[in-house]
Write an enzyme that holds these catalytic residues in place. Structure first.
Site, PDB file in Angstrom:
ATOM      1  N   GLY A  23       0.769  -1.269  -0.146  1.00 17.36           N
ATOM      2  CA  GLY A  23      -0.104  -0.069   0.046  1.00 17.36           C
ATOM      3  C   GLY A  23       0.924   1.190  -0.069  1.00 17.36           C
ATOM      4  O   GLY A  23       0.721   2.332   0.887  1.00 17.36           O
ATOM      5  N   SER A  25       1.410   3.440  -2.855  1.00 15.32           N
ATOM      6  CA  SER A  25       1.160   4.292  -3.869  1.00 15.32           C
ATOM      7  C   SER A  25       0.988   5.552  -3.438  1.00 15.32           C
ATOM      8  O   SER A  25       1.096   6.623  -4.127  1.00 15.32           O
ATOM      9  CB  SER A  25      -0.163   3.775  -4.713  1.00 15.32           C
ATOM     10  OG  SER A  25      -1.256   3.340  -4.013  1.00 15.32           O
ATOM     11  N   ASP A  74      -3.017  -7.746  -4.647  1.00 17.36           N
ATOM     12  CA  ASP A  74      -4.041  -7.521  -3.628  1.00 17.36           C
ATOM     13  C   ASP A  74      -3.619  -8.616  -2.438  1.00 17.36           C
ATOM     14  O   ASP A  74      -3.578  -9.584  -2.546  1.00 17.36           O
ATOM     15  CB  ASP A  74      -5.698  -8.083  -4.244  1.00 17.36           C
ATOM     16  CG  ASP A  74      -6.502  -8.052  -2.998  1.00 17.36           C
ATOM     17  OD1 ASP A  74      -6.167  -7.833  -1.784  1.00 17.36           O
ATOM     18  OD2 ASP A  74      -7.651  -8.166  -3.449  1.00 17.36           O
ATOM     19  N   TYR A 166     -12.595  -2.619  11.648  1.00 18.39           N
ATOM     20  CA  TYR A 166     -11.550  -1.946  11.481  1.00 18.39           C
ATOM     21  C   TYR A 166     -10.596  -1.980  12.980  1.00 18.39           C
ATOM     22  O   TYR A 166      -9.414  -2.559  13.020  1.00 18.39           O
ATOM     23  CB  TYR A 166     -11.612  -0.566  11.227  1.00 18.39           C
ATOM     24  CG  TYR A 166     -10.139   0.084  10.991  1.00 18.39           C
ATOM     25  CD1 TYR A 166      -9.341  -0.053   9.825  1.00 18.39           C
ATOM     26  CD2 TYR A 166      -9.530   1.038  11.926  1.00 18.39           C
ATOM     27  CE1 TYR A 166      -8.258   0.852   9.598  1.00 18.39           C
ATOM     28  CE2 TYR A 166      -8.736   1.977  11.809  1.00 18.39           C
ATOM     29  CZ  TYR A 166      -7.894   1.987  10.590  1.00 18.39           C
ATOM     30  OH  TYR A 166      -6.895   2.505  10.296  1.00 18.39           O
ATOM     31  N   LYS A 170      -7.115  -4.320  13.323  1.00 14.59           N
ATOM     32  CA  LYS A 170      -5.971  -3.560  14.008  1.00 14.59           C
ATOM     33  C   LYS A 170      -5.380  -4.323  15.272  1.00 14.59           C
ATOM     34  O   LYS A 170      -4.451  -4.249  15.588  1.00 14.59           O
ATOM     35  CB  LYS A 170      -6.328  -1.939  14.086  1.00 14.59           C
ATOM     36  CG  LYS A 170      -6.216  -1.310  12.746  1.00 14.59           C
ATOM     37  CD  LYS A 170      -5.170  -1.486  11.665  1.00 14.59           C
ATOM     38  CE  LYS A 170      -5.270  -0.643  10.402  1.00 14.59           C
ATOM     39  NZ  LYS A 170      -4.166  -0.996   9.691  1.00 14.59           N
TER      40      LYS A 170
END
Ligand code: NAD
Length: 258
Positions: A23, A25, A74, A166, A170
């Site tokens: 991740g 980008s 992915d 989430y 996490k």
């Protein structure tokens, strides 16, 4: 004052090291990639559906004089992750650092949260971290060194209304980090997590104004964090200076989760 020869005033040195960053980008992952490259590391990074920004990031990194390549992959797909990690090892040689940063949100109160949105967030954030760790595991074991840096969140420590998926992912990442630290410690591989607070990125730019104000008011330092705040911590954890730190969770949150 201690004088360090070599790269100017940089405290940390990653010359000759290769990092895989998921991740990267944009956002926090990109900042970590730029920081690592500034310290001399070669970078292989992954993204999903962000080709234009990935190409910009790859060009910026390459212009810094390191080898850098972005791949669309992915992390929630184990086979694809393993295949890509093998290709990166083939192309870059030894990999020294893995940063599991790729993450998404699909917020809603549990009452309204779609089961697919729970699954999706677990699958990218938590299973993606497992998939990438499993993909590099043997390589790090064989080389008898490696650094795994997992990007968790303070939400994984304190929870948040509207983020059950989430927060679970996490918090899971923290449990996984500590387990990996115990599994691979004897092989000289460290695993640590960073728990960012409220950091200015595309992810937080998309928050409603009211939620942003509420979050800001709960930060003792009264400002959002920057992506560089996270990148600096990742650089420390990747450096030789952090070689005896493992299984740790470092909050970088301006005191938000005290
Ligand atoms: P962002 O949305 O700006 O960037 C996310 C990156 O992940 C992009 O490069 C995207 O292409 C990539 N990605 C998304 N799904 C992927 C997948 N399935 N496979 C591979 N790559 C994928 O996000 P950000 O704000 O930079 O957040 C980065 C990480 O930091 C996330 O794990 C996030 O949960 C965590 N974090 C962010 C904040 C914050 O305030 N921004 C706070 C705490 C934790």
């Amino acid at each position: 004052m201690l004088l360090i020869e070599g790269r100017g005033n940089d405290m940390f040195e990653l010359t000759g090291k290769t990092a895989i960053i998921t991740g990267a980008s944009r956002g926090i992952g990109k900042a970590i990639a730029l920081k690592f490259a500034s310290l001399g590391a070669n970078i292989a990074f992954m993204h999903v559906g962000d080709g234009e920004k990935a190409a910009e990031t790859e060009a910026e990194l390459t212009a810094m004089g390191v080898k850098a390549k972005g791949f669309e992959c992915d992390v929630s797909d184990y086979e694809a992750s393993q295949k890509l990690v093998d290709e990166i090892i083939e192309e870059f040689g030894e990999v020294h650092i893995l940063v599991n940063n790729a993450g998404i949100v699909r917020d809603n109160l549990i009452l309204s949260m779609k089961v697919e949105d729970f699954d999706k967030v677990i699958s990218v954030n938590l299973k993606g971290t497992f998939n990438m760790t499993k993909s590099i595991y043997k390589h790090f074991m064989r080389k008898r060194r490696g650094r795994i840096i997992n990007i968790s969140s303070i939400i994984g420590l304190v929870g948040n209304a509207g983020q059950a998926n989430y927060a679970s992912a996490k918090a899971g990442i923290i449990g996984m980090t500590k387990s990996v630290a115990k599994e691979l410690g004897s092989r000289n591989v460290t695993a640590n997590a960073i728990a960012p607070g409220f950091i200015k990125t595309d992810m937080t730019d998309s928050m409603p104004e009211k939620a942003r104000e509420a979050a800001l008011s709960s930060i003792p330092m009264k400002r959002m964090g920057t992506v560089e705040d996270i990148a600096n911590t990742a650089a420390f954890l990747a450096s030789d200076e952090a070689s005896y730190i493992t299984g740790e969770v470092i909050r970088v949150d301006g005191g938000m989760a005290i």
